[in-house]
Design a protein around this motif. Structure first.
Motif, PDB file in Angstrom:
ATOM      1  N   LEU A  74       0.847  -1.201   0.000  1.00  8.60           N
ATOM      2  CA  LEU A  74       0.000   0.000   0.000  1.00  8.60           C
ATOM      3  C   LEU A  74       0.875   1.241   0.000  1.00  8.60           C
ATOM      4  O   LEU A  74       1.659   1.473   0.917  1.00  8.60           O
ATOM      5  N   SER A  75       0.747   2.062  -1.046  1.00  6.49           N
ATOM      6  CA  SER A  75       1.564   3.272  -1.139  1.00  6.49           C
ATOM      7  C   SER A  75       0.758   4.552  -0.960  1.00  6.49           C
ATOM      8  O   SER A  75       1.315   5.584  -0.596  1.00  6.49           O
ATOM      9  N   GLU A  76      -0.561   4.502  -1.207  1.00  5.59           N
ATOM     10  CA  GLU A  76      -1.356   5.733  -1.160  1.00  5.59           C
ATOM     11  C   GLU A  76      -2.822   5.423  -0.873  1.00  5.59           C
ATOM     12  O   GLU A  76      -3.343   4.394  -1.321  1.00  5.59           O
ATOM     13  N   VAL A  77      -3.468   6.299  -0.132  1.00  7.82           N
ATOM     14  CA  VAL A  77      -4.919   6.217   0.100  1.00  7.82           C
ATOM     15  C   VAL A  77      -5.551   7.523  -0.367  1.00  7.82           C
ATOM     16  O   VAL A  77      -4.946   8.599  -0.238  1.00  7.82           O
ATOM     17  N   ARG A  78      -6.771   7.416  -0.904  1.00  6.78           N
ATOM     18  CA  ARG A  78      -7.469   8.586  -1.416  1.00  6.78           C
ATOM     19  C   ARG A  78      -8.933   8.549  -0.998  1.00  6.78           C
ATOM     20  O   ARG A  78      -9.506   7.484  -0.783  1.00  6.78           O
ATOM     21  N   GLY A  79      -9.532   9.726  -0.933  1.00  9.83           N
ATOM     22  CA  GLY A  79     -10.946   9.811  -0.645  1.00  9.83           C
ATOM     23  C   GLY A  79     -11.509  11.126  -1.144  1.00  9.83           C
ATOM     24  O   GLY A  79     -10.774  12.108  -1.286  1.00  9.83           O
ATOM     25  N   GLY A  80     -12.809  11.133  -1.442  1.00  9.66           N
ATOM     26  CA  GLY A  80     -13.407  12.372  -1.923  1.00  9.66           C
ATOM     27  C   GLY A  80     -14.882  12.214  -2.196  1.00  9.66           C
ATOM     28  O   GLY A  80     -15.523  11.240  -1.795  1.00  9.66           O
ATOM     29  N   ILE A  81     -15.437  13.186  -2.898  1.00 10.82           N
ATOM     30  CA  ILE A  81     -16.865  13.246  -3.210  1.00 10.82           C
ATOM     31  C   ILE A  81     -17.036  13.472  -4.710  1.00 10.82           C
ATOM     32  O   ILE A  81     -16.390  14.346  -5.295  1.00 10.82           O
ATOM     33  N   PHE A  82     -17.916  12.677  -5.332  1.00  5.07           N
ATOM     34  CA  PHE A  82     -18.195  12.774  -6.758  1.00  5.07           C
ATOM     35  C   PHE A  82     -19.643  13.202  -7.002  1.00  5.07           C
ATOM     36  O   PHE A  82     -20.550  12.799  -6.268  1.00  5.07           O
ATOM     37  N   TYR A  83     -19.827  13.988  -8.046  1.00  4.67           N
ATOM     38  CA  TYR A  83     -21.168  14.248  -8.581  1.00  4.67           C
ATOM     39  C   TYR A  83     -21.621  12.975  -9.282  1.00  4.67           C
ATOM     40  O   TYR A  83     -20.873  12.386 -10.072  1.00  4.67           O
ATOM     41  N   HIS A  84     -22.838  12.535  -9.020  1.00  9.43           N
ATOM     42  CA  HIS A  84     -23.280  11.208  -9.449  1.00  9.43           C
ATOM     43  C   HIS A  84     -24.094  11.214 -10.739  1.00  9.43           C
ATOM     44  O   HIS A  84     -25.014  12.011 -10.910  1.00  9.43           O
ATOM     45  N   GLY A  85     -23.734  10.302 -11.648  1.00  8.67           N
ATOM     46  CA  GLY A  85     -24.583   9.956 -12.787  1.00  8.67           C
ATOM     47  C   GLY A  85     -24.875  11.063 -13.766  1.00  8.67           C
ATOM     48  O   GLY A  85     -26.030  11.242 -14.166  1.00  8.67           O
ATOM     49  N   TYR A  86     -23.851  11.787 -14.211  1.00 12.35           N
ATOM     50  CA  TYR A  86     -24.069  12.875 -15.161  1.00 12.35           C
ATOM     51  C   TYR A  86     -24.782  12.364 -16.413  1.00 12.35           C
ATOM     52  O   TYR A  86     -24.415  11.350 -17.002  1.00 12.35           O
ATOM     53  N   ASP A  87     -25.836  13.078 -16.818  1.00  7.98           N
ATOM     54  CA  ASP A  87     -26.592  12.794 -18.037  1.00  7.98           C
ATOM     55  C   ASP A  87     -27.225  11.400 -18.014  1.00  7.98           C
ATOM     56  O   ASP A  87     -27.304  10.716 -19.032  1.00  7.98           O
ATOM     57  N   THR A  88     -27.678  10.963 -16.838  1.00 13.89           N
ATOM     58  CA  THR A  88     -28.422   9.710 -16.698  1.00 13.89           C
ATOM     59  C   THR A  88     -29.672   9.988 -15.863  1.00 13.89           C
ATOM     60  O   THR A  88     -29.792  11.060 -15.254  1.00 13.89           O
ATOM     61  N   PRO A  89     -30.623   9.035 -15.793  1.00 17.41           N
ATOM     62  CA  PRO A  89     -31.793   9.234 -14.924  1.00 17.41           C
ATOM     63  C   PRO A  89     -31.430   9.432 -13.463  1.00 17.41           C
ATOM     64  O   PRO A  89     -32.245   9.952 -12.691  1.00 17.41           O
ATOM     65  N   GLU A  90     -30.223   9.023 -13.068  1.00 20.74           N
ATOM     66  CA  GLU A  90     -29.805   9.164 -11.677  1.00 20.74           C
ATOM     67  C   GLU A  90     -29.047  10.460 -11.399  1.00 20.74           C
ATOM     68  O   GLU A  90     -28.561  10.677 -10.293  1.00 20.74           O
ATOM     69  N   GLN A  91     -28.932  11.311 -12.394  1.00 17.96           N
ATOM     70  CA  GLN A  91     -28.158  12.539 -12.241  1.00 17.96           C
ATOM     71  C   GLN A  91     -28.634  13.355 -11.046  1.00 17.96           C
ATOM     72  O   GLN A  91     -29.823  13.589 -10.869  1.00 17.96           O
ATOM     73  N   GLY A  92     -27.672  13.767 -10.217  1.00 15.50           N
ATOM     74  CA  GLY A  92     -27.973  14.607  -9.075  1.00 15.50           C
ATOM     75  C   GLY A  92     -28.572  13.885  -7.895  1.00 15.50           C
ATOM     76  O   GLY A  92     -29.005  14.527  -6.938  1.00 15.50           O
ATOM     77  N   SER A  93     -28.606  12.535  -7.946  1.00 15.57           N
ATOM     78  CA  SER A  93     -29.151  11.763  -6.820  1.00 15.57           C
ATOM     79  C   SER A  93     -28.086  11.618  -5.737  1.00 15.57           C
ATOM     80  O   SER A  93     -27.219  10.748  -5.807  1.00 15.57           O
ATOM     81  N   GLY A  94     -28.138  12.474  -4.738  1.00 18.45           N
ATOM     82  CA  GLY A  94     -27.125  12.455  -3.704  1.00 18.45           C
ATOM     83  C   GLY A  94     -25.744  12.692  -4.284  1.00 18.45           C
ATOM     84  O   GLY A  94     -25.587  13.303  -5.348  1.00 18.45           O
ATOM     85  N   VAL A  95     -24.722  12.194  -3.601  1.00 20.19           N
ATOM     86  CA  VAL A  95     -23.345  12.254  -4.086  1.00 20.19           C
ATOM     87  C   VAL A  95     -22.723  10.882  -3.881  1.00 20.19           C
ATOM     88  O   VAL A  95     -23.250  10.038  -3.153  1.00 20.19           O
ATOM     89  N   ASP A  96     -21.610  10.650  -4.531  1.00 19.35           N
ATOM     90  CA  ASP A  96     -20.862   9.414  -4.335  1.00 19.35           C
ATOM     91  C   ASP A  96     -19.689   9.683  -3.395  1.00 19.35           C
ATOM     92  O   ASP A  96     -18.887  10.600  -3.640  1.00 19.35           O
ATOM     93  N   LEU A  97     -19.585   8.884  -2.336  1.00 20.94           N
ATOM     94  CA  LEU A  97     -18.436   8.937  -1.446  1.00 20.94           C
ATOM     95  C   LEU A  97     -17.399   7.967  -1.984  1.00 20.94           C
ATOM     96  O   LEU A  97     -17.646   6.756  -2.064  1.00 20.94           O
ATOM     97  N   ASN A  98     -16.253   8.487  -2.380  1.00 24.56           N
ATOM     98  CA  ASN A  98     -15.228   7.682  -3.037  1.00 24.56           C
ATOM     99  C   ASN A  98     -14.070   7.380  -2.102  1.00 24.56           C
ATOM    100  O   ASN A  98     -13.645   8.235  -1.325  1.00 24.56           O
ATOM    101  N   ALA A  99     -13.565   6.160  -2.169  1.00 31.97           N
ATOM    102  CA  ALA A  99     -12.358   5.762  -1.449  1.00 31.97           C
ATOM    103  C   ALA A  99     -11.531   4.875  -2.370  1.00 31.97           C
ATOM    104  O   ALA A  99     -12.082   4.088  -3.151  1.00 31.97           O
ATOM    105  N   GLU A 100     -10.216   5.023  -2.289  1.00 34.60           N
ATOM    106  CA  GLU A 100      -9.344   4.271  -3.196  1.00 34.60           C
ATOM    107  C   GLU A 100      -8.002   3.981  -2.538  1.00 34.60           C
ATOM    108  O   GLU A 100      -7.463   4.820  -1.803  1.00 34.60           O
ATOM    109  N   LEU A 101      -7.464   2.783  -2.805  1.00 35.84           N
ATOM    110  CA  LEU A 101      -6.141   2.374  -2.335  1.00 35.84           C
ATOM    111  C   LEU A 101      -5.270   2.089  -3.545  1.00 35.84           C
ATOM    112  O   LEU A 101      -5.738   1.518  -4.535  1.00 35.84           O
ATOM    113  N   LEU A 102      -3.999   2.488  -3.466  1.00 33.11           N
ATOM    114  CA  LEU A 102      -3.072   2.241  -4.567  1.00 33.11           C
ATOM    115  C   LEU A 102      -1.806   1.569  -4.053  1.00 33.11           C
ATOM    116  O   LEU A 102      -1.338   1.858  -2.949  1.00 33.11           O
TER     117      LEU A 102
END
Length: 205
Positions: free
Chosen positions: A51-79
């Protein structure tokens, strides 16, 4: 926690175990893009090995889909570090890192877990760019006509790609703007892909 998301993450983890066994022996130069100005630097010993890096953040969800703007996505990632150790100078930028991560939608819409390869290259001083390719597993609706307000993703297992522009604040901390897209490339009956974008922070060990 959303049981659909738990199932998604469990399936993604199982798929990620199929990544190359070299992960267990990974070594790398410091992942901090600020260190890329000296690509001949000796390999860096990460305190958590693979494990060299950890990441986290917030994404806008589902651009140009029926789910667009439905809450937000909580993102987490390990590299991981780069998958092989080499003193090949700038050719090192062609050697990817392994990643595994996930997005949890706060409104109960499509969430996913993902895995794959990430290539990081310096752009100018502390500015860097990234491209990631791999697969994902989502908990979305696969029926031809989904419930109102949901996207018809076609199938659960999909391709994923992302692009990132980042800035290294210190040798350990970075900030990033990321856009990602998942789709099945018409391998399933429906191909309503999902595009998310937003900001993240990262910590390099």
């Amino acid at each position: 926690m959303n049981t659909r998301f738990v199932k998604t993450i469990a399936t993604t983890a199982a798929l990620a175990l199929a990544l190359p066994a070299t992960l267990g022996h990974a070594a790398d130069f410091p992942a901090s893009p600020a260190s890329y100005v000296t690509p001949q630097a000796p390999a860096h010993a990460y305190p958590f090995g693979v494990l060299s890096e950890v990441r986290g953040g917030i994404f806008y969800h589902g651009y140009d889909t029926p789910e667009q703007g439905s809450g937000v996505d909580l993102n987490a990632e390990l590299l991981s570090p780069r998958i092989v150790e080499t003193n090949a100078g700038y050719w090192n930028y062609l050697i990817p890192r392994l990643h595994v991560g996930g997005n949890l939608n706060t409104d109960g819409k499509t969430s996913d877990g993902y895995f794959g390869l990430t290539w990081t290259v310096p752009i100018y001083q502390r500015l860097f760019g990234e491209i990631s390719l791999g697969g994902s597993y989502n908990d979305g609706h696969t029926q031809f006509v989904p419930p109102v307000g949901y996207s018809a993703v076609g199938c659960h297992l999909m391709f994923r790609e992302s692009a990132t522009l980042g800035y290294q604040l210190t040798d350990h901390w970075s900030v990033m703007a990321t856009a990602e897209h998942i789709s099945n490339d018409h391998l399933c009956a429906r191909n309503a892909g999902m595009t998310n974008f937003g900001g993240r922070i990262g910590y390099t060990f």
